[in-house]
Design a protein around this motif. Structure first.
Motif, PDB file in Angstrom:
ATOM      1  N   ILE A  54     -12.569  27.631  51.224  1.00 52.79           N
ATOM      2  CA  ILE A  54     -13.912  27.581  50.650  1.00 52.79           C
ATOM      3  C   ILE A  54     -14.032  26.322  49.800  1.00 52.79           C
ATOM      4  O   ILE A  54     -13.314  26.165  48.815  1.00 52.79           O
ATOM      5  CB  ILE A  54     -14.192  28.816  49.791  1.00 52.79           C
ATOM      6  N   ASP A  55     -14.890  25.430  50.197  1.00 53.30           N
ATOM      7  CA  ASP A  55     -15.147  24.209  49.427  1.00 53.30           C
ATOM      8  C   ASP A  55     -13.910  23.348  49.246  1.00 53.30           C
ATOM      9  O   ASP A  55     -13.915  22.422  48.421  1.00 53.30           O
ATOM     10  CB  ASP A  55     -15.736  24.533  48.045  1.00 53.30           C
ATOM     11  N   ARG A  56     -12.839  23.676  49.971  1.00 54.24           N
ATOM     12  CA  ARG A  56     -11.595  22.912  49.892  1.00 54.24           C
ATOM     13  C   ARG A  56     -11.129  22.788  48.442  1.00 54.24           C
ATOM     14  O   ARG A  56     -10.601  21.755  48.010  1.00 54.24           O
ATOM     15  CB  ARG A  56     -11.778  21.521  50.511  1.00 54.24           C
ATOM     16  N   ASP A  57     -11.293  23.829  47.684  1.00 47.74           N
ATOM     17  CA  ASP A  57     -10.860  23.859  46.293  1.00 47.74           C
ATOM     18  C   ASP A  57      -9.336  23.770  46.226  1.00 47.74           C
ATOM     19  O   ASP A  57      -8.645  24.413  47.008  1.00 47.74           O
ATOM     20  CB  ASP A  57     -11.335  25.154  45.639  1.00 47.74           C
TER      21      ASP A  57
END
Length: 124
Positions: A54-57
């Motif tokens: 998710i969102d490359r967090d």
């Protein structure tokens, strides 16, 4: 079948750099959180850095913040760990791992898929 293969380990002097790479097959990163872990003989495996789907967090262990950088190329299904300013205490076997969950975790037990590991040795 999901497979992960690491490469890039080796021997380096303190202060030096290494880049670890992990190639995944049998699945894509789009739905998987992925990460790097390390283990010293006789000690528990510990989280180094992980990447959420998710969102490359990203998340980093305190011991490596500011020195290591995790990155992925979803088109190539590869995961890298750029390691700078290496210290002798970074010496360990490094593993990449993946879990079928978009949220990452720093806990090794949360990951179902593991590579075989690559040795990193940092000399003083």
């Amino acid at each position: 079948e999901a497979q992960l293969v690491e490469s890039g380990g080796g021997l380096v002097q303190a202060g030096g750099s290494l880049t670890l790479s992990c190639v995944a097959s049998g699945f894509t990163f789009d739905d998987y959180a992925i990460g790097w872990f390390r283990q010293v003989a006789g000690k528990e495996r510990e989280g180094v850095s992980c990447l959420s789907a998710i969102d490359r967090d990203t998340d980093y262990a305190d011991a490596v913040k500011g020195r290591f950088t995790i990155s992925s190329d979803n088109a190539k299904n590869t995961l890298d760990l750029q390691m700078n300013s290496l210290k002798p205490e970074d010496t360990a076997v490094y593993y990449c791992a993946a879990r079928y969950d978009p949220l990452s975790s720093s806990s090794p037990s949360a990951y179902a898929y593991w590579g075989q590991g690559t040795q990193v040795t940092v000399s003083a």
